[in-house]
Design a protein around this motif. Structure first.
Motif, PDB file in Angstrom:
ATOM      1  N   ALA A  38      14.917  -1.917   8.408  1.00 23.24           N
ATOM      2  CA  ALA A  38      14.484  -0.525   8.211  1.00 23.24           C
ATOM      3  C   ALA A  38      13.539  -0.402   7.020  1.00 23.24           C
ATOM      4  O   ALA A  38      12.549   0.340   7.074  1.00 23.24           O
ATOM      5  CB  ALA A  38      15.704   0.376   8.014  1.00 23.24           C
ATOM      6  N   LEU A  39      13.823  -1.127   5.950  1.00 24.59           N
ATOM      7  CA  LEU A  39      12.974  -1.025   4.758  1.00 24.59           C
ATOM      8  C   LEU A  39      11.583  -1.608   4.993  1.00 24.59           C
ATOM      9  O   LEU A  39      10.593  -1.094   4.461  1.00 24.59           O
ATOM     10  CB  LEU A  39      13.657  -1.700   3.559  1.00 24.59           C
ATOM     11  CG  LEU A  39      14.775  -0.867   2.922  1.00 24.59           C
ATOM     12  CD1 LEU A  39      15.663  -1.743   2.040  1.00 24.59           C
ATOM     13  CD2 LEU A  39      14.191   0.287   2.105  1.00 24.59           C
ATOM     14  N   SER A  41      10.165  -1.572   7.927  1.00 22.52           N
ATOM     15  CA  SER A  41       9.564  -0.517   8.757  1.00 22.52           C
ATOM     16  C   SER A  41       9.025   0.606   7.868  1.00 22.52           C
ATOM     17  O   SER A  41       7.936   1.135   8.105  1.00 22.52           O
ATOM     18  CB  SER A  41      10.601   0.053   9.727  1.00 22.52           C
ATOM     19  OG  SER A  41      11.022  -0.927  10.647  1.00 22.52           O
ATOM     20  N   MET A  42       9.779   0.969   6.845  1.00 22.71           N
ATOM     21  CA  MET A  42       9.333   2.034   5.942  1.00 22.71           C
ATOM     22  C   MET A  42       8.035   1.642   5.238  1.00 22.71           C
ATOM     23  O   MET A  42       7.107   2.455   5.134  1.00 22.71           O
ATOM     24  CB  MET A  42      10.395   2.359   4.891  1.00 22.71           C
ATOM     25  CG  MET A  42       9.962   3.482   3.961  1.00 22.71           C
ATOM     26  SD  MET A  42      11.268   3.974   2.786  1.00 22.71           S
ATOM     27  CE  MET A  42      10.759   3.071   1.359  1.00 22.71           C
ATOM     28  N   ASN A  45       5.349   2.052   7.726  1.00 25.64           N
ATOM     29  CA  ASN A  45       5.071   3.467   7.986  1.00 25.64           C
ATOM     30  C   ASN A  45       4.322   4.125   6.840  1.00 25.64           C
ATOM     31  O   ASN A  45       3.598   5.103   7.049  1.00 25.64           O
ATOM     32  CB  ASN A  45       6.375   4.220   8.271  1.00 25.64           C
ATOM     33  CG  ASN A  45       6.848   4.000   9.702  1.00 25.64           C
ATOM     34  OD1 ASN A  45       6.035   3.962  10.627  1.00 25.64           O
ATOM     35  ND2 ASN A  45       8.149   3.847   9.889  1.00 25.64           N
ATOM     36  N   LEU A  46       4.503   3.608   5.618  1.00 26.03           N
ATOM     37  CA  LEU A  46       3.789   4.171   4.466  1.00 26.03           C
ATOM     38  C   LEU A  46       2.505   3.402   4.151  1.00 26.03           C
ATOM     39  O   LEU A  46       1.850   3.651   3.144  1.00 26.03           O
ATOM     40  CB  LEU A  46       4.727   4.218   3.247  1.00 26.03           C
ATOM     41  CG  LEU A  46       5.814   5.299   3.340  1.00 26.03           C
ATOM     42  CD1 LEU A  46       6.912   5.085   2.316  1.00 26.03           C
ATOM     43  CD2 LEU A  46       5.195   6.689   3.166  1.00 26.03           C
ATOM     44  N   ASN A 144       2.546   0.793  -3.553  1.00 26.00           N
ATOM     45  CA  ASN A 144       3.404   1.846  -4.126  1.00 26.00           C
ATOM     46  C   ASN A 144       4.860   1.739  -3.673  1.00 26.00           C
ATOM     47  O   ASN A 144       5.746   2.294  -4.315  1.00 26.00           O
ATOM     48  CB  ASN A 144       2.878   3.241  -3.759  1.00 26.00           C
ATOM     49  CG  ASN A 144       1.566   3.539  -4.454  1.00 26.00           C
ATOM     50  OD1 ASN A 144       1.283   3.010  -5.530  1.00 26.00           O
ATOM     51  ND2 ASN A 144       0.744   4.375  -3.829  1.00 26.00           N
ATOM     52  N   ASP A 148      10.366  -1.882  -2.144  1.00 29.63           N
ATOM     53  CA  ASP A 148      11.212  -1.764  -0.951  1.00 29.63           C
ATOM     54  C   ASP A 148      11.115  -3.009  -0.064  1.00 29.63           C
ATOM     55  O   ASP A 148      12.084  -3.370   0.610  1.00 29.63           O
ATOM     56  CB  ASP A 148      10.843  -0.503  -0.166  1.00 29.63           C
ATOM     57  CG  ASP A 148      11.166   0.755  -0.967  1.00 29.63           C
ATOM     58  OD1 ASP A 148      12.339   0.905  -1.362  1.00 29.63           O
ATOM     59  OD2 ASP A 148      10.255   1.548  -1.234  1.00 29.63           O
TER      60      ASP A 148
END
Lengths: 209, 209
Positions: A38-39, A41-42, A45-46, A144, A148
């Motif tokens: 998930a991290l 993926s984050m 996504n960012l 940034n 993560d």
């Protein structure tokens, strides 16, 4: 029966801490692995859609598809670990009064032990892939949120080493030594280089902070 | 607003993977730490009251009290990380048209950055303690669930190293260098020996499987 993934974090943690045999370390490992996926993926996504990361857009899209697939698999493994454990307990509870019953029980246990080895092995495999995918996020993702990517790799590593313990514990009771050795060999291949790779990616992230 | 710990695992993972800035790596680290504490608690709960472990009964009781306290703290940190991140985003959004506004904004950012360093530092401290407590579970806990002590230590280690990244990222933006250096020194003390200790306990567990 509520699917474990639909339980609240608080209830999951309470049940994990309790004397109930499930959920246990196998489910905890799967959740760590799912968090790792998930991290990443984050981070994807960012990074996607940001003009300054336009050159890695398609790479991030591919990465995201892979991590979301792995996240889905690992989330299913939270439950799979509980189901195979429960099946194992059921087989241990089979009657063993006659020789015939003993044979049936023993064979049933052996069959389920093989499944109980396969589930954490699949978890380990998925987590090893996540660590490698974390490298792409760490090297090319939005700086940034690069910490993560580092957390993802550490979660994936913790899950990998945890899953390995769950393979070892079940393999030890398997009488089919060819099967046991094959699974141990697969595990060793999965683990190979994981310590060094994790440390390397961690340092890449740390140096960007 | 639903407390994050009352959200389902699935929803938490979906939010973690999304482009929403929270939850992020700080919350993931806290959950890993809370899982680590919970798993040691489980080992204690499955050791207490067993005649063959009567000689470690009081030690397991003390261990359980410590891990349950740490589990509570770490569960609260899932939310604390989000709250301090949101406060940081609010301060970054303060007006900066006049010099006075710029000063007020800058001071507000610096104040919240110090909090944003303290939260992961507390997470790291808690996880370091969990690793040490994992040794007791690994050495003296019910051998039937000893792999869970190993998973606990790996989860605690992953959380510790993750929390460290979250300290580094915030410390880098703090202008009060005395504060920054003090926090970095605290972190280094917490990290000191953690790699070797984790590996040592992991091997203790592995050798019992």
């Amino acid at each position: 029966m509520t699917d474990i993934k639909d339980k609240s974090i608080q209830i999951f943690l309470d049940e994990l801490a309790s004397k109930a045999p499930t959920p246990g370390g196998g489910s905890a490992a799967a959740i760590m692995g799912a968090q790792a996926a998930a991290l990443i993926s984050m981070v994807c996504n960012l990074t996607l859609g940001k003009p300054q990361y336009a050159d890695v857009e398609s790479q991030m899209q591919t990465l995201l598809e892979k991590t979301e697939t792995l996240r889905f698999s690992l989330t299913e493994m939270i439950k799979a670990d509980i189901e195979v454990f429960n099946r194992l307990m059921t087989t241990y509870g089979l009657p063993k009064d006659s020789d015939e019953q003993k044979n049936i029980r023993s064979e049933a246990i052996q069959t389920v032990l093989k499944e109980a080895t396969t589930v954490p092995l699949q978890c380990a495999q998925a987590c090893r892939e996540i660590i490698e995918l974390g490298r792409i996020a760490a090297e090319k993702g939005n700086v940034n949120v690069i910490s993560d990517a580092g957390v993802a790799v550490m979660a994936g590593y913790g899950a990998l080493k945890s899953a390995a313990l769950n393979v070892y514990i079940n393999v030890g009771s398997i009488k089919d030594k060819a099967f046991a050795n094959e699974k141990l060999a697969e595990l060793e291949k999965i683990l190979s280089g994981a310590d060094a790779t994790t440390e390397e990616i961690y340092q890449i992230v740390k140096n960007k902070l």
